[in-house]
Write a protein that holds these residues in place. Structure first.
Motif, PDB file in Angstrom:
ATOM      1  N   HIS A  12       0.733  -1.325   0.003  1.00  0.00           N
ATOM      2  CA  HIS A  12       0.199   0.199   0.168  1.00  0.00           C
ATOM      3  C   HIS A  12       0.800   1.131   0.235  1.00  0.00           C
ATOM      4  O   HIS A  12       0.604   2.263  -0.619  1.00  0.00           O
ATOM      5  CB  HIS A  12      -0.892  -0.091   1.233  1.00  0.00           C
ATOM      6  CG  HIS A  12      -1.869  -1.152   1.191  1.00  0.00           C
ATOM      7  ND1 HIS A  12      -2.765  -1.363  -0.097  1.00  0.00           N
ATOM      8  CD2 HIS A  12      -2.425  -2.109   1.761  1.00  0.00           C
ATOM      9  CE1 HIS A  12      -3.722  -2.135   0.140  1.00  0.00           C
ATOM     10  NE2 HIS A  12      -3.312  -2.882   1.276  1.00  0.00           N
ATOM     11  N   ASP A  15       1.968   1.557  -3.566  1.00  0.00           N
ATOM     12  CA  ASP A  15       0.703   2.474  -4.336  1.00  0.00           C
ATOM     13  C   ASP A  15       0.671   3.799  -4.207  1.00  0.00           C
ATOM     14  O   ASP A  15       0.507   4.590  -5.316  1.00  0.00           O
ATOM     15  CB  ASP A  15      -0.708   1.803  -3.564  1.00  0.00           C
ATOM     16  CG  ASP A  15      -0.743   0.211  -4.173  1.00  0.00           C
ATOM     17  OD1 ASP A  15      -0.203  -0.179  -4.876  1.00  0.00           O
ATOM     18  OD2 ASP A  15      -1.641  -0.248  -3.302  1.00  0.00           O
ATOM     19  N   ARG A 101      -0.476  -5.458  -9.928  1.00  0.00           N
ATOM     20  CA  ARG A 101       0.150  -3.954  -9.679  1.00  0.00           C
ATOM     21  C   ARG A 101       1.261  -3.762 -10.667  1.00  0.00           C
ATOM     22  O   ARG A 101       2.026  -2.891 -10.431  1.00  0.00           O
ATOM     23  CB  ARG A 101       0.663  -3.835  -8.270  1.00  0.00           C
ATOM     24  CG  ARG A 101      -0.205  -3.543  -7.051  1.00  0.00           C
ATOM     25  CD  ARG A 101       0.333  -3.569  -5.742  1.00  0.00           C
ATOM     26  NE  ARG A 101      -0.483  -2.909  -4.861  1.00  0.00           N
ATOM     27  CZ  ARG A 101      -1.106  -3.581  -4.162  1.00  0.00           C
ATOM     28  NH1 ARG A 101      -1.231  -4.901  -3.870  1.00  0.00           N
ATOM     29  NH2 ARG A 101      -1.855  -3.062  -2.952  1.00  0.00           N
TER      30      ARG A 101
END
Length: 127
Positions: A12, A15, A101
């Motif tokens: 995360h 990200d 991703r």
């Protein structure tokens, strides 16, 4: 870094970080934990594509070998010996991001058949 929570945090964080710094990567410590557990991730997230083939993958940093078995009904990913010349070879950090991703804008150079990486984006769209 240890545990699932720490690796989830690393993903995360990536990200967010990659939005500002396109060359951002997931920390090596988190990558090492995740790459060794990809079989479990694949079991729950892989999508059948109708393809039937066997793909060998080699990762670097850390060095690992995987076999991906595709059938019309499903996909399995197992660690183990890859062929002497794997289909693609890529950094482990990129391979773990392949599971939802690894978009084309954030894919490093791949040795071997980079079309295989593109096709596996359909197999592993992420959780």
């Amino acid at each position: 870094m240890s545990g699932v929570g720490s690796t989830k945090h690393a993903f995360h964080t990536w990200d967010v970080e990659v939005a500002r710094h396109p060359a951002a990567t997931i920390p090596a410590e988190a990558t090492a934990v995740v790459v060794d557990n990809l079989g479990l991730v694949a079991r729950f997230t892989a999508q059948p594509t109708g393809d039937t083939t066997t793909i060998t993958v080699r990762t670097t940093d850390p060095a690992r070998d995987f076999t991906i078995e595709l059938t019309p009904e499903g996909t399995t990913l197992a660690s183990g010996s890859a062929a002497s010349t794997p289909d693609p070879e890529l950094p482990a950090e990129a391979f773990v991001r392949l599971f939802g991703r690894l978009d084309p804008d954030h894919t490093p150079a791949v040795k071997g058949d980079d079309a295989i990486v593109e096709a596996r984006r359909r197999t592993f769209p992420g959780p």
